[in-house]
Design a protein around this motif. Structure first.
Motif: not given
Lengths: 305, 255
Positions: A111, A184, A188, A191-192, B58
């Motif tokens: 992270e 992992k 994602d 997170r975004e 990002r």
């Protein structure tokens, strides 16, 4: 020219079909032989241990007595309580050491780090995992032992503390790898989404990623525990190898695995002592099987959801 | 600068590595209106949208030049705190992305991050109900607020993704093709919702769907090859486009 070319069609099997069949059978054989071998090992251990399990020594004595004196000629004792306590105390301490280290490392790698730092760390972790256990045992024996004696002013440095530290350091790399995989596996876009709402890295990690990965992390910890129970050489070298229910971390103990390793070579095949060691083997096998199976089921549960 | 505009981009150039995705983009987005951005794939409309809350960052290896003023502050200034940028500028993504926690916790997520005082259980209940009422989702989910948000239908998920932005009271909402993962019924419902919200927020919406741009926006921006071709009231764009490229695109000659 308006002559249409005539293709000759064949509907026969060609060489590709035979190659395909051959490879299929080969792969099947490779796969099935692993299973056959495991079942074979299990049967062998069970066969050798069964005579003892259903022999003259009662199970309540085996699990209830803390005296392991199999070579006493008049009245041998086969109590494995102290050995279980040895294994459990060392593994327990190892987990106390390994869990914060490995989860912290996994969180950092997955992270917080990026680019070359991440790649280097991953390589280093893999390298740590590749250190042979006898080397770890050697470190326990020659570095930690005098260090513990000096620092804590105790007579013996080969004890629960020593073996727990060594085993914790041994288990940490593999736990880190698996925990990192679990982190992992969190998509994602979570997170975004959190980042787009203004969450900081730590908030994303703590509130989104860790809850989503908790099963995988639990699986990583369980596999570490399994590793702890099964580890032999380092534990044999660092515990002091004396049968004892530990009262503190500075007491020497003896582990189940180390007992088998140290004594099997000296027993007469088929003797009661020999059978007792195999019975310990069955016991270890069952415990690690249950731990690994539950770890596997937990991790698999993550992938399905 | 006039405060009629919620977003004002000046000479924005943007690179992914050595590939330039935006060329001297100048745009002024009106406060309190729905502005749609249309254009063929790769024209830079999403890149621009994702620059406005800097979620683009990002990705490694990007570079941006120019200025983007949001509420009279250049968000590309070095002293700008990303957390604050994103508090004031909410974003809805192409694929609904509720967090894998309960519906209730999804709504409270932003609130808990940004508000320093802890709300009582009662206040939290109010916040959740109000946000869900506002996106017309309350009646469907009020009995299962503790269920995982990822179990909702896509339409409900997307509404939830809009609802969770509301408690932190952003002034701008960015929407990146918010309906492209939804069926026609879901699309209609979300479009209606956008229309409901448009007086309270400035909404910038990227869409592939020209009918949607026409139905659901007041101003329309047409982009091509990283450049702004045309920016006019929506009706004007679809009835009397100024440029040939615009006319060709809205007629469907390329896309």
């Amino acid at each position: 020219m308006d002559a249409v070319e005539v293709h000759r069609h064949s509907f026969q099997r060609n060489r590709d079909w035979y190659i395909d069949q051959f490879v299929q059978h080969l792969v099947f054989l490779a796969g099935i032989s692993a299973i056959v071998l495991i079942i074979g090992i299990f049967f062998f251990i069970t066969k050798e241990g069964m005579a003892f399990l259903f022999g003259d020594v009662s199970m309540s004595e085996v699990f209830g007595s803390m005296f392991w004196e199999p070579s006493d000629e008049d009245a041998p004792d086969y109590g494995i309580l102290a050995l279980i306590a040895g294994t459990a105390s060392v593994s327990g301490l190892a987990m106390i050491v390994a869990i914060p280290f490995s989860l912290g490392a996994a969180i950092f790698i997955a992270e917080f780090s990026s680019g070359t730092t991440r790649e280097w760390l991953k390589v280093l972790i893999e390298l740590l995992a590749a250190i042979p256990s006898v080397v770890w045992g050697f470190i326990g024996l020659s570095i930690l032992n005098p260090l513990i004696i000096d620092l804590f002013d105790v007579p013996v440095g080969l004890n629960v503390l020593n073996a727990g530290l060594i085993l914790g350091l041994m288990a940490a790399p593999i736990m880190t790898s698996i925990a990192e995989d679990a982190l992992k596996a969190v998509p994602d876009r979570y997170r975004e989404a959190a980042e787009a709402m203004g969450a900081t890295r730590w908030q994303i990690t703590f509130r989104v990623v860790l809850p989503a990965a908790k099963n995988g992390l639990l699986g990583a910890v369980l596999l570490g525990v399994g590793r702890g129970f099964g580890e032999t050489m380092a534990v044999l070298m660092a515990t002091g190898h004396s049968v004892n229910i530990p009262g503190s971390v500075f007491d020497s103990v003896r582990a189940l695995t180390a007992t088998i390793a140290a004594e099997l070579g000296e027993t007469a095949r088929g003797s009661e002592h020999y059978g007792a060691l195999f019975a310990i083997g069955i016991f270890l096998f069952v415990i690690t099987f249950v731990i690994n199976l539950s770890a596997d089921l937990i991790v698999r549960g993550v992938k399905e959801s | 600068m006039s405060s009629d505009f919620a977003i004002a981009a000046t000479n924005v150039n943007f690179w992914y590595g050595s590939f330039q995705a935006l060329f001297d983009v100048n745009l002024k987005i009106r406060r309190g209106k729905v502005t749609s951005m249309i254009g063929p794939s790769g024209c830079g409309k999403s890149t621009f949208l994702r620059s406005v809350n800097r979620i683009n960052e990002r990705i490694d290896n990007i570079r941006i030049q120019g200025s983007i003023h949001v509420l009279d502050k250049n968000i590309l200034d070095p002293d700008v705190e990303l957390v604050q940028v994103r508090k004031h500028i909410g974003m809805v993504f192409q694929r609904p992305n509720p967090l894998p926690i309960s519906i209730r916790e999804n709504i409270l997520f932003g609130y808990k991050i940004h508000m320093s005082t802890r709300a009582s259980k009662r206040q939290q209940d109010d916040i959740v109900e109000q946000a869900l009422q506002q996106v017309l989702l309350w009646d469907q989910v009020k009995d299962r607020l503790h269920h995982k948000a990822t179990g909702l239908s896509l339409e409900e998920q997307q509404k939830l993704c809009i609802a969770r932005l509301l408690p932190i009271k952003p002034s701008v909402l960015l929407m990146d093709e918010p309906c492209s993962a939804l069926d026609p019924k879901g699309t209609e419902a979300v479009e209606e919702l956008i229309w409901e919200l448009h007086n309270t927020f400035t909404i910038l919406i990227v869409t592939h769907n020209m009918a949607q741009a026409r139905r659901a926006s007041e101003e329309c921006i047409f982009m091509l090859m990283g450049k702004v071709m045309e920016h006019t009231p929506t009706q004007e764009m679809f009835v009397t486009p100024k440029k040939q490229e615009t006319a060709d695109y809205i007629e469907g000659k390329y896309g």
